[in-house]
Structure formats: structure tokens, C-alpha cells
Scaffold this active site. Structure first.
Site, PDB file in Angstrom:
ATOM      1  N   SER A 131       0.841  -1.211   0.000  1.00 14.32           N
ATOM      2  CA  SER A 131       0.000   0.000   0.000  1.00 14.32           C
ATOM      3  C   SER A 131       0.871   1.253   0.000  1.00 14.32           C
ATOM      4  CB  SER A 131      -0.892   0.011   1.251  1.00 14.32           C
ATOM      5  OG  SER A 131      -1.873  -0.987   1.136  1.00 14.32           O
ATOM      6  N   TRP A 172       4.637 -10.456  -5.562  1.00  8.39           N
ATOM      7  CA  TRP A 172       3.229 -10.679  -5.973  1.00  8.39           C
ATOM      8  C   TRP A 172       2.987 -10.165  -7.398  1.00  8.39           C
ATOM      9  CZ3 TRP A 172       3.648  -7.372  -1.412  1.00  8.39           C
ATOM     10  CH2 TRP A 172       3.766  -8.099  -0.238  1.00  8.39           C
ATOM     11  N   ARG A 205      -7.739   0.167 -11.995  1.00 12.11           N
ATOM     12  CA  ARG A 205      -8.808  -0.069 -11.012  1.00 12.11           C
ATOM     13  C   ARG A 205     -10.170  -0.223 -11.679  1.00 12.11           C
ATOM     14  NH1 ARG A 205      -5.646   4.052  -6.907  1.00 12.11           N
ATOM     15  NH2 ARG A 205      -4.152   2.442  -6.260  1.00 12.11           N
ATOM     16  N   GLN A 208     -24.117 -20.011  -0.341  1.00 11.36           N
ATOM     17  CA  GLN A 208     -25.236 -20.287   0.572  1.00 11.36           C
ATOM     18  C   GLN A 208     -26.463 -20.806  -0.197  1.00 11.36           C
ATOM     19  OE1 GLN A 208     -24.489 -19.994   3.699  1.00 11.36           O
ATOM     20  NE2 GLN A 208     -26.449 -20.551   4.587  1.00 11.36           N
ATOM     21  N   GLY A 218     -26.017 -24.285  -1.013  1.00  6.98           N
ATOM     22  CA  GLY A 218     -25.925 -25.198   0.142  1.00  6.98           C
ATOM     23  C   GLY A 218     -24.677 -26.062   0.061  1.00  6.98           C
ATOM     24  N   GLU A 225      -4.264  -3.949  -6.816  1.00  8.37           N
ATOM     25  CA  GLU A 225      -4.408  -2.611  -7.448  1.00  8.37           C
ATOM     26  C   GLU A 225      -4.975  -1.597  -6.460  1.00  8.37           C
ATOM     27  OE1 GLU A 225      -5.160  -2.324 -11.545  1.00  8.37           O
ATOM     28  OE2 GLU A 225      -4.353  -4.309 -11.969  1.00  8.37           O
ATOM     29  N   GLY A 226      -4.545  -1.728  -5.205  1.00 11.05           N
ATOM     30  CA  GLY A 226      -4.971  -0.837  -4.129  1.00 11.05           C
ATOM     31  C   GLY A 226      -6.070  -1.499  -3.314  1.00 11.05           C
ATOM     32  N   THR A 227      -5.786  -1.739  -2.038  1.00  7.00           N
ATOM     33  CA  THR A 227      -6.777  -2.383  -1.155  1.00  7.00           C
ATOM     34  C   THR A 227      -8.021  -1.495  -1.032  1.00  7.00           C
ATOM     35  OG1 THR A 227      -5.857  -1.255   0.761  1.00  7.00           O
ATOM     36  CG2 THR A 227      -4.944  -3.440   0.263  1.00  7.00           C
TER      37      THR A 227
HETATM   38  N1  CAA Z   1      -3.574   9.465  -9.461  1.00  4.37           N
HETATM   39  C1  CAA Z   1      -2.596  10.304  -9.879  1.00  4.37           C
HETATM   40  N2  CAA Z   1      -1.626  10.746  -9.070  1.00  4.37           N
HETATM   41  C2  CAA Z   1      -1.654  10.298  -7.799  1.00  4.37           C
HETATM   42  C3  CAA Z   1      -2.646   9.434  -7.301  1.00  4.37           C
HETATM   43  C4  CAA Z   1      -3.642   9.018  -8.198  1.00  4.37           C
HETATM   44  N3  CAA Z   1      -4.612   8.179  -7.826  1.00  4.37           N
HETATM   45  N4  CAA Z   1      -2.389   9.178  -5.994  1.00  4.37           N
HETATM   46  C5  CAA Z   1      -1.292   9.859  -5.678  1.00  4.37           C
HETATM   47  N5  CAA Z   1      -0.837  10.529  -6.762  1.00  4.37           N
HETATM   48  C6  CAA Z   1       0.328  11.415  -6.859  1.00  4.37           C
HETATM   49  C7  CAA Z   1       0.173  12.617  -5.954  1.00  4.37           C
HETATM   50  O1  CAA Z   1      -0.486  13.654  -6.623  1.00  4.37           O
HETATM   51  C8  CAA Z   1       1.611  12.946  -5.642  1.00  4.37           C
HETATM   52  O2  CAA Z   1       2.204  13.608  -6.730  1.00  4.37           O
HETATM   53  P1  CAA Z   1       2.750  15.137  -6.576  1.00  4.37           P
HETATM   54  O3  CAA Z   1       3.724  15.109  -5.441  1.00  4.37           O
HETATM   55  O4  CAA Z   1       3.344  15.443  -7.900  1.00  4.37           O
HETATM   56  O5  CAA Z   1       1.536  15.955  -6.254  1.00  4.37           O
HETATM   57  C9  CAA Z   1       2.276  11.572  -5.602  1.00  4.37           C
HETATM   58  O6  CAA Z   1       1.455  10.697  -6.365  1.00  4.37           O
HETATM   59  C10 CAA Z   1       2.445  11.031  -4.206  1.00  4.37           C
HETATM   60  O7  CAA Z   1       1.159  10.989  -3.627  1.00  4.37           O
HETATM   61  P2  CAA Z   1       0.926  11.182  -2.087  1.00  4.37           P
HETATM   62  O8  CAA Z   1       1.736  12.339  -1.568  1.00  4.37           O
HETATM   63  O9  CAA Z   1      -0.561  11.218  -1.897  1.00  4.37           O
HETATM   64  O10 CAA Z   1       1.588   9.835  -1.513  1.00  4.37           O
HETATM   65  P3  CAA Z   1       1.152   8.950  -0.292  1.00  4.37           P
HETATM   66  O11 CAA Z   1       2.314   8.091   0.004  1.00  4.37           O
HETATM   67  O12 CAA Z   1       0.550   9.781   0.791  1.00  4.37           O
HETATM   68  O13 CAA Z   1      -0.064   8.064  -0.881  1.00  4.37           O
HETATM   69  C11 CAA Z   1      -0.964   6.253  -2.187  1.00  4.37           C
HETATM   70  C12 CAA Z   1       0.070   7.370  -2.078  1.00  4.37           C
HETATM   71  C13 CAA Z   1      -2.229   6.836  -2.782  1.00  4.37           C
HETATM   72  C14 CAA Z   1      -1.280   5.588  -0.887  1.00  4.37           C
HETATM   73  C15 CAA Z   1      -0.295   5.268  -3.168  1.00  4.37           C
HETATM   74  O14 CAA Z   1       0.904   4.788  -2.582  1.00  4.37           O
HETATM   75  C16 CAA Z   1      -1.171   4.102  -3.548  1.00  4.37           C
HETATM   76  O15 CAA Z   1      -2.037   4.226  -4.412  1.00  4.37           O
HETATM   77  N6  CAA Z   1      -0.906   2.899  -2.949  1.00  4.37           N
HETATM   78  C17 CAA Z   1      -1.521   1.679  -3.390  1.00  4.37           C
HETATM   79  C18 CAA Z   1      -0.588   0.981  -4.366  1.00  4.37           C
HETATM   80  C19 CAA Z   1      -1.286   0.023  -5.259  1.00  4.37           C
HETATM   81  O16 CAA Z   1      -2.391   0.266  -5.738  1.00  4.37           O
HETATM   82  N7  CAA Z   1      -0.614  -1.092  -5.544  1.00  4.37           N
HETATM   83  C20 CAA Z   1      -1.119  -2.033  -6.459  1.00  4.37           C
HETATM   84  C21 CAA Z   1       0.006  -2.903  -6.920  1.00  4.37           C
HETATM   85  S1  CAA Z   1      -0.092  -3.262  -8.609  1.00  4.37           S
HETATM   86  C22 CAA Z   1      -1.107  -4.599  -8.750  1.00  4.37           C
HETATM   87  O17 CAA Z   1      -1.774  -5.012  -7.840  1.00  4.37           O
HETATM   88  C23 CAA Z   1      -1.162  -5.128 -10.127  1.00  4.37           C
HETATM   89  C24 CAA Z   1      -1.485  -6.570 -10.226  1.00  4.37           C
HETATM   90  O18 CAA Z   1      -0.595  -7.379 -10.334  1.00  4.37           O
HETATM   91  C25 CAA Z   1      -2.893  -7.009 -10.322  1.00  4.37           C
END
Ligand code: CAA
Length: 379
Positions: free
Chosen positions: A132, A156, A243, A336, A339, A363-365
Site C-alpha cells: 500500500s 506478488w 482499477r 449459501q 448449500g 491494485e490498491g486495497t
Molecule cells: N492518481 C494520480 N496521481 C496520484 C494518485 C492518483 N490516484 N495518488 C497519488 N498521486 C500522486 C500525488 O499527486 C503525488 O504527486 P505530486 O507530489 O506530484 O503531487 C504523488 O502521487 C504522491 O502521492 P501522495 O503524496 O498522496 O503519496 P502517499 O504516500 O501519501 O499516498 C498512495 C500514495 C495513494 C497511498 C499510493 O501509494 C497508492 O495508491 N498505494 C496503493 C498501491 C497500489 O495500488 N498497488 C497495487 C500494486 S499493482 C497490482 O496489484 C497489479 C497486479 O498485479 C494485479
């Protein structure tokens, strides 16, 4: 507002349904049992255009819109959620990312290969200590002048073993935080690139999920996508679209489990009548259908916004959050309704329940989706 599908969209739906129900359905229980990634089946998906639906025709793709893509994802996921995730990663994370941000040379070199089904792609963001918290990248891409030296481990990774082309996110300038991260196109077979262990998963077992290791892998500079430091923004942006794909997968899993339940409820008799005559079952079916319809509207809305070039970050997160919960709830209810039969593999719904769970995680919890939605609301 028109809720009807166009003729083109109906044709996509028909083709995807036909392929899922007549081709993918055969051997599905065995593929799940044996964790078998079926290369020939995936190649067939490529031949039919399901792996590159939004890629421009000049690179071998279908040149279709996101609505077509989610319609196809739903139909494929109704039957085989493993094939659907392979399709989703290739379409929305890898192909779309290269098409949107790659150079003409990168598009020519990689999209044509990814469109054919001969090769599939992988998206390598997650690490042992960066799930995450995706900015916390430990994989490094050291700038060596004409190339990067890639070192680190990715966890993963969907299509981990079967992919030929990987998009790897790595840190180049740690002092710049997420603004120092790059995304590199790395080809399988590059010296120092090894495929690690295969995960033994609860669901989507016919997709291959692996750890990937990079030790001093030389990656040419021309394989970087976008400007220096664009990698994290790239990852976040393609995940917004990804997503929508996973939301469509969740929708399809739910719809598939519902269709089986509807049929079973009219065939299975208890107390002298079909169980569909019992109000307890009718209420379940009614609620399943209502939640699925609501999920479909959210998925279509996010896809439509993307096609219109409008902001879809919040819509995509809402669609994934809601549809994945619907998938989990509907598949649990489907077991369910069935059964004792629901608890055994032959009736498919237990697999669907196991498959549904991952849609609340990858792709994000669901928790990350809530964070994304809240940030958009509070902007
Ligand atoms: N769209 C575009 N830009 C985004 C964004 C979004 N949804 N979310 C964040 N950003 C940008 C921010 O604008 C920021 O950029 P700037 O500094 O230029 O403004 C930068 O990214 C950093 O963002 P934050 O400061 O908000 O960072 P954070 O650490 O506080 O939070 C988070 C980031 C949203 C939690 C991010 O880490 C996240 O989405 N985590 C989940 C990761 C994920 O989805 N992993 C999936 C793995 S891939 C997978 O599963 C594929 C598969 O095999 C099926």
C-alpha cells in the site's frame, strides 16, 4: 443519458461471452486445482484481440474504448477470473501505460508484441516492504549514463513468470522521494533478471504470481518511460485505469456467481418445490441482482469518464471499492444458495468466492480506495 449498449458494444459482449462460455469454461476446475497458467488459451485471447483492446490498430490493437474493455472483462470474469486478471494487467497497466506515455519507438517495439498474445506484460510496483505504501521503493535504478543498473526484488507480480515485458518501478534519486522514481521497460532474459518463487494462492490460481529479482540488470536509457522522475506518477496514473479493469473483474465474478445461483435455484427442489419458490432464496436473488446492477453502473461511469477524457480517479476508486465488496458478498451468498453443493468445486461458486477476495486487495486495497476517494472529496 442512454443506458443501452451500442451495436458495437453488443458485438464485443457477444464475442467475449462466446469465448468465455465455450472456450475458457473447459478445464477451469483443473486449471484452478493445478495452478495451471495455460499459455495456449492466453494466446487465443491475444488472437481474438482481448489482450490489447484499447491499443491503436497501427500497433496491432483493437482501438476500442474503455466501455468495450469493461464489457469484455465482465464476460471473461463471469467464467474465469484468472484469465481476466491476465487480461486486465496486460490491457490497462502495461499496454495503456506504454501507449499513453511511451515514445513512438517504445510503442512500435513493445505494443505490437504485447498485442499479439505471443508475449504478455507485467507491472512491477509492489515489493516486500512496499505494498500500500508504494512510494517506499527499495528497488534502485542507478543512473550509469547510457543505462540504468537495476537492483531489487518485486513481490506478488501477476504474469510474473509468463511475461516477456515488465514495467519495473525503481528509485533513482532517493533524496527526491517519490519524485526520484522511474519506470523502466525490462525484458525477460536480461542478464541478472531472475524469476523467484511462485505464490500458492487462495484464488485466481490459474494466473501466475511470482517474486522477481533484479541483480545488476543493465537497462538501456531508451527504456525509461517519460521524463526522469516520472515513474511514480506513471504508476499512480495507470493504476487509476487499472482499477476500472479490476472493478469490472469483480463485477463479472459477482454476475457469474449470480447467474449460476439463479439457474440452480430454479432446478433444486426442497420441501416439494424449487428453492426459488422460497422467499428466503428470492430475497437473496433480489439483493444480489440489485447490488450487481449498482456495481455495473459505477464501473460504466468510471469507464465513460475515462473515454471522455475527464477526471476519473474518484470514479475508478469508487467502482473498485464497491464492486469488490459486491463480488465478495454475492459469491458468499451464492455458496449459501447452493448449500452443500456450493461448498464443492464442481459447482464453481466456491472458486468464485475465493477469486473474489483478491479484488478487495490488489491494485490498491479497499482501504487505499477509501483514502483515494476521501482525498478527492477533500481537495
Ligand atoms: N492518481 C494520480 N496521481 C496520484 C494518485 C492518483 N490516484 N495518488 C497519488 N498521486 C500522486 C500525488 O499527486 C503525488 O504527486 P505530486 O507530489 O506530484 O503531487 C504523488 O502521487 C504522491 O502521492 P501522495 O503524496 O498522496 O503519496 P502517499 O504516500 O501519501 O499516498 C498512495 C500514495 C495513494 C497511498 C499510493 O501509494 C497508492 O495508491 N498505494 C496503493 C498501491 C497500489 O495500488 N498497488 C497495487 C500494486 S499493482 C497490482 O496489484 C497489479 C497486479 O498485479 C494485479
Amino acid at each position: 443519458m442512454d443506458f443501452n449498449l451500442s451495436e458495437e458494444h453488443e458485438a464485443v459482449q457477444f464475442a467475449a461471452r462466446d469465448f468465455a462460455q465455450n472456450v475458457l469454461s473447459a478445464g477451469i476446475i483443473e486449471r484452478d486445482n493445478d495452478q495451471k497458467f495455460d499459455k495456449a488459451l492466453i494466446k487465443k485471447m491475444g488472437d481474438l484481440g482481448f489482450l490489447s483492446m484499447m491499443v491503436k490498430p497501427e500497433y496491432g490493437g483493437g482501438g476500442m474504448d474503455t466501455i468495450s474493455y469493461v464489457i469484455a472483462m465482465e464476460e471473461i470474469s463471469k467464467v474465469d477470473a484468472s484469465a481476466a486478471v491476465i487480461m486486465s494487467v496486460n490491457n490497462s497497466l502495461v499496454c495503456w501505460g506504454i501507449q499513453a506515455y511511451g515514445t513512438d519507438e517504445q510503442k512500435e517495439k513493445y505494443l505490437t508484441r504485447l498485442s499479439s498474445g505471443d508475449e504478455i506484460g507485467a507491472f512491477c510496483l509492489s515489493e516486500p516492504e512496499a505494498g500500500s505504501d508504494a512510494t517506499s521503493q527499495h528497488t534502485t535504478a542507478e543512473d550509469m549514463g547510457d543505462h540504468y543498473l537495476l537492483n531489487g526484488t518485486k513481490n506478488w507480480i501477476t504474469n510474473g513468470n509468463s511475461s516477456g515485458i515488465c514495467l519495473v518501478i525503481a528509485q533513482t534519486h532517493p533524496e527526491k522521494g517519490h519524485k526520484g522514481i522511474n519506470v523502466l521497460i525490462v525484458e525477460k532474459g536480461s542478464p541478472g533478471f531472475t524469476v523467484g518463487r511462485k505464490e500458492d494462492k487462495m484464488g485466481i490460481r490459474a494466473s501466475d504470481t511470482h517474486t522477481l529479482m533484479f541483480t545488476d540488470v543493465k537497462v538501456p536509457k531508451e527504456n525509461r518511460i517519460g521524463e526522469d522522475g516520472f515513474g511514480f506518477k506513471f504508476a499512480m496514473t495507470v493504476l487509476n485505469g487499472g482499477r476500472i479493469g479490476i472493478a469490472a473483474q469483480a463485477l463479472g465474478i459477482a454476475a457469474g456467481a449470480f447467474e449460476l445461483s439463479l439457474k440452480y435455484a430454479q432446478e433444486r427442489k426442497t420441501f416439494g418445490k424449487p428453492i426459488s419458490d422460497h422467499q428466503a432464496i428470492q430475497f437473496k436473488l433480489a439483493e444480489m441482482a440489485t447490488r450487481i446492477e449498482a456495481a455495473r453502473l459505477l464501473v460504466y461511469k468510471a469507464a465513460r469518464l475515462k473515454d471522455l477524457g475527464k477526471d476519473y480517479i474518484q470514479a475508478a476508486a469508487m467502482a473498485k471499492l464497491f464492486a469488490s465488496d459486491v463480488a465478495m458478498w454475492v459469491t458468499t451468498e451464492a455458496v449459501q444458495v447452493h448449500g452443500g453443493y456450493g461448498y464443492v468445486k464442481e459447482y464453481h461458486v466456491e472458486r468464485m468466492m475465493r477469486d473474489a477476495k483478491i479484488t478487495q486487495i490488489y491494485e490498491g486495497t479497499s482501504e487505499i480506495q477509501k483514502l483515494v476517494i476521501a482525498r478527492e472529496l477533500l481537495k
